[in-house]
Design a protein around this motif. Structure first.
Motif, PDB file in Angstrom:
ATOM      1  N   PHE A  80       0.835  -1.201   0.000  1.00  0.00           N
ATOM      2  CA  PHE A  80       0.000   0.000   0.000  1.00  0.00           C
ATOM      3  C   PHE A  80       0.873   1.255   0.000  1.00  0.00           C
ATOM      4  O   PHE A  80       0.655   2.179  -0.787  1.00  0.00           O
ATOM      5  N   SER A  81       1.873   1.285   0.866  1.00  0.00           N
ATOM      6  CA  SER A  81       2.759   2.452   0.962  1.00  0.00           C
ATOM      7  C   SER A  81       3.542   2.670  -0.328  1.00  0.00           C
ATOM      8  O   SER A  81       3.679   3.799  -0.805  1.00  0.00           O
ATOM      9  N   THR A  82       4.051   1.589  -0.892  1.00  0.00           N
ATOM     10  CA  THR A  82       4.807   1.685  -2.145  1.00  0.00           C
ATOM     11  C   THR A  82       3.906   2.151  -3.280  1.00  0.00           C
ATOM     12  O   THR A  82       4.303   2.999  -4.093  1.00  0.00           O
ATOM     13  N   ASP A  83       2.705   1.600  -3.339  1.00  0.00           N
ATOM     14  CA  ASP A  83       1.755   2.018  -4.380  1.00  0.00           C
ATOM     15  C   ASP A  83       1.451   3.508  -4.274  1.00  0.00           C
ATOM     16  O   ASP A  83       1.409   4.221  -5.278  1.00  0.00           O
ATOM     17  N   PHE A  84       1.236   3.981  -3.053  1.00  0.00           N
ATOM     18  CA  PHE A  84       0.965   5.401  -2.843  1.00  0.00           C
ATOM     19  C   PHE A  84       2.140   6.242  -3.340  1.00  0.00           C
ATOM     20  O   PHE A  84       1.954   7.230  -4.059  1.00  0.00           O
ATOM     21  N   TYR A  85       3.333   5.831  -3.005  1.00  0.00           N
ATOM     22  CA  TYR A  85       4.535   6.548  -3.447  1.00  0.00           C
ATOM     23  C   TYR A  85       4.641   6.559  -4.977  1.00  0.00           C
ATOM     24  O   TYR A  85       4.943   7.589  -5.582  1.00  0.00           O
ATOM     25  N   ILE A  86       4.367   5.435  -5.606  1.00  0.00           N
ATOM     26  CA  ILE A  86       4.445   5.353  -7.074  1.00  0.00           C
ATOM     27  C   ILE A  86       3.406   6.274  -7.718  1.00  0.00           C
ATOM     28  O   ILE A  86       3.694   6.972  -8.686  1.00  0.00           O
ATOM     29  N   LEU A  87       2.201   6.291  -7.164  1.00  0.00           N
ATOM     30  CA  LEU A  87       1.171   7.188  -7.699  1.00  0.00           C
ATOM     31  C   LEU A  87       1.608   8.646  -7.575  1.00  0.00           C
ATOM     32  O   LEU A  87       1.400   9.439  -8.493  1.00  0.00           O
ATOM     33  N   LEU A  88       2.200   9.005  -6.454  1.00  0.00           N
ATOM     34  CA  LEU A  88       2.701  10.374  -6.290  1.00  0.00           C
ATOM     35  C   LEU A  88       3.842  10.668  -7.255  1.00  0.00           C
ATOM     36  O   LEU A  88       3.871  11.733  -7.893  1.00  0.00           O
ATOM     37  N   ARG A  89       4.780   9.749  -7.363  1.00  0.00           N
ATOM     38  CA  ARG A  89       5.959   9.944  -8.213  1.00  0.00           C
ATOM     39  C   ARG A  89       5.582  10.072  -9.683  1.00  0.00           C
ATOM     40  O   ARG A  89       6.239  10.765 -10.451  1.00  0.00           O
ATOM     41  N   THR A  90       4.499   9.433 -10.085  1.00  0.00           N
ATOM     42  CA  THR A  90       4.059   9.491 -11.483  1.00  0.00           C
ATOM     43  C   THR A  90       2.999  10.576 -11.694  1.00  0.00           C
ATOM     44  O   THR A  90       2.261  10.541 -12.669  1.00  0.00           O
ATOM     45  N   ASN A  91       2.928  11.509 -10.735  1.00  0.00           N
ATOM     46  CA  ASN A  91       2.032  12.664 -10.832  1.00  0.00           C
ATOM     47  C   ASN A  91       0.552  12.301 -10.930  1.00  0.00           C
ATOM     48  O   ASN A  91      -0.225  13.020 -11.547  1.00  0.00           O
ATOM     49  N   GLN A  92       0.170  11.216 -10.312  1.00  0.00           N
ATOM     50  CA  GLN A  92      -1.237  10.824 -10.265  1.00  0.00           C
ATOM     51  C   GLN A  92      -1.790  11.187  -8.883  1.00  0.00           C
ATOM     52  O   GLN A  92      -2.235  10.331  -8.123  1.00  0.00           O
ATOM     53  N   PHE A  93      -1.760  12.479  -8.592  1.00  0.00           N
ATOM     54  CA  PHE A  93      -2.089  12.958  -7.254  1.00  0.00           C
ATOM     55  C   PHE A  93      -3.521  12.629  -6.847  1.00  0.00           C
ATOM     56  O   PHE A  93      -3.763  12.225  -5.713  1.00  0.00           O
ATOM     57  N   SER A  94      -4.458  12.809  -7.753  1.00  0.00           N
ATOM     58  CA  SER A  94      -5.859  12.530  -7.427  1.00  0.00           C
ATOM     59  C   SER A  94      -6.054  11.064  -7.076  1.00  0.00           C
ATOM     60  O   SER A  94      -6.750  10.725  -6.111  1.00  0.00           O
ATOM     61  N   TRP A  95      -5.429  10.185  -7.863  1.00  0.00           N
ATOM     62  CA  TRP A  95      -5.532   8.750  -7.585  1.00  0.00           C
ATOM     63  C   TRP A  95      -4.849   8.397  -6.276  1.00  0.00           C
ATOM     64  O   TRP A  95      -5.330   7.553  -5.517  1.00  0.00           O
ATOM     65  N   ALA A  96      -3.727   9.034  -5.994  1.00  0.00           N
ATOM     66  CA  ALA A  96      -3.003   8.764  -4.751  1.00  0.00           C
ATOM     67  C   ALA A  96      -3.851   9.131  -3.542  1.00  0.00           C
ATOM     68  O   ALA A  96      -3.960   8.346  -2.582  1.00  0.00           O
ATOM     69  N   ILE A  97      -4.482  10.296  -3.589  1.00  0.00           N
ATOM     70  CA  ILE A  97      -5.324  10.736  -2.470  1.00  0.00           C
ATOM     71  C   ILE A  97      -6.546   9.826  -2.345  1.00  0.00           C
ATOM     72  O   ILE A  97      -6.916   9.421  -1.237  1.00  0.00           O
ATOM     73  N   LEU A  98      -7.162   9.476  -3.465  1.00  0.00           N
ATOM     74  CA  LEU A  98      -8.310   8.570  -3.439  1.00  0.00           C
ATOM     75  C   LEU A  98      -7.917   7.209  -2.862  1.00  0.00           C
ATOM     76  O   LEU A  98      -8.650   6.635  -2.037  1.00  0.00           O
ATOM     77  N   TYR A  99      -6.770   6.713  -3.257  1.00  0.00           N
ATOM     78  CA  TYR A  99      -6.257   5.423  -2.779  1.00  0.00           C
ATOM     79  C   TYR A  99      -6.083   5.444  -1.258  1.00  0.00           C
ATOM     80  O   TYR A  99      -6.496   4.513  -0.554  1.00  0.00           O
ATOM     81  N   VAL A 100      -5.508   6.516  -0.743  1.00  0.00           N
ATOM     82  CA  VAL A 100      -5.312   6.630   0.702  1.00  0.00           C
ATOM     83  C   VAL A 100      -6.653   6.764   1.416  1.00  0.00           C
ATOM     84  O   VAL A 100      -6.886   6.120   2.446  1.00  0.00           O
ATOM     85  N   MET A 101      -7.542   7.589   0.886  1.00  0.00           N
ATOM     86  CA  MET A 101      -8.835   7.821   1.539  1.00  0.00           C
ATOM     87  C   MET A 101      -9.681   6.551   1.575  1.00  0.00           C
ATOM     88  O   MET A 101     -10.267   6.224   2.615  1.00  0.00           O
ATOM     89  N   VAL A 102      -9.749   5.859   0.451  1.00  0.00           N
ATOM     90  CA  VAL A 102     -10.519   4.609   0.406  1.00  0.00           C
ATOM     91  C   VAL A 102      -9.909   3.585   1.357  1.00  0.00           C
ATOM     92  O   VAL A 102     -10.618   2.901   2.104  1.00  0.00           O
TER      93      VAL A 102
END
Length: 129
Positions: A80-102
């Motif tokens: 989960f933590s790595t996925d969040f980091y990858i989403l942030l690193r690839t500029n998918q900020f909306s998906w990263a925030i949604l992933y954490v919130m869900v």
């Protein structure tokens, strides 16, 4: 020593089950698969620790193996933590925030539902309505 063996044996099963689910091509997107596995784990951990002892007379060794071993290895905070980091690193900020919130609010909700189901079962077993 028995708890250690129980945790190790159940951890093997939980990790293998998670890996098997990630290999199924029909499951879909990796991020949501991990999220689903973690949400299911939140529900199951709450149910196993709260309700299962009321249903089955399990020893502490078995409960530790099921909760820490099976469910602990089935869910994965590191992925989960790595996925969040990858989403942030690839500029998918909306998906990263949604992933954490869900994950966060869904996990808390699933844990709550696991405790509620446990309480209903315990209440029924004790002869309540």
């Amino acid at each position: 020593m028995r708890k250690f063996i129980s945790v190790a044996a159940f951890a093997f099963v939980g990790g293998a089950l998670r890996e098997a689910l990630t290999l199924i091509p029909l499951v879909g997107d990796h991020y949501w698969l991990i999220c689903t596995i973690n949400l299911l784990g939140c529900f199951l951990l709450a149910f196993v620790t709260e309700g299962l002892p009321a249903i089955l007379p399990l020893s502490d060794v078995w409960l530790t193996g099921l909760s820490t071993g099976l469910i602990g290895s089935f869910t994965t905070f590191s992925t989960f933590s790595t996925d969040f980091y990858i989403l942030l690193r690839t500029n998918q900020f909306s998906w990263a925030i949604l992933y954490v919130m869900v994950s966060l609010f869904g996990g808390l909700t699933c844990a709550y539902l696991g405790v509620r189901l446990s309480n209903r079962i315990i209440h029924k077993k004790e002869g309540g309505l």
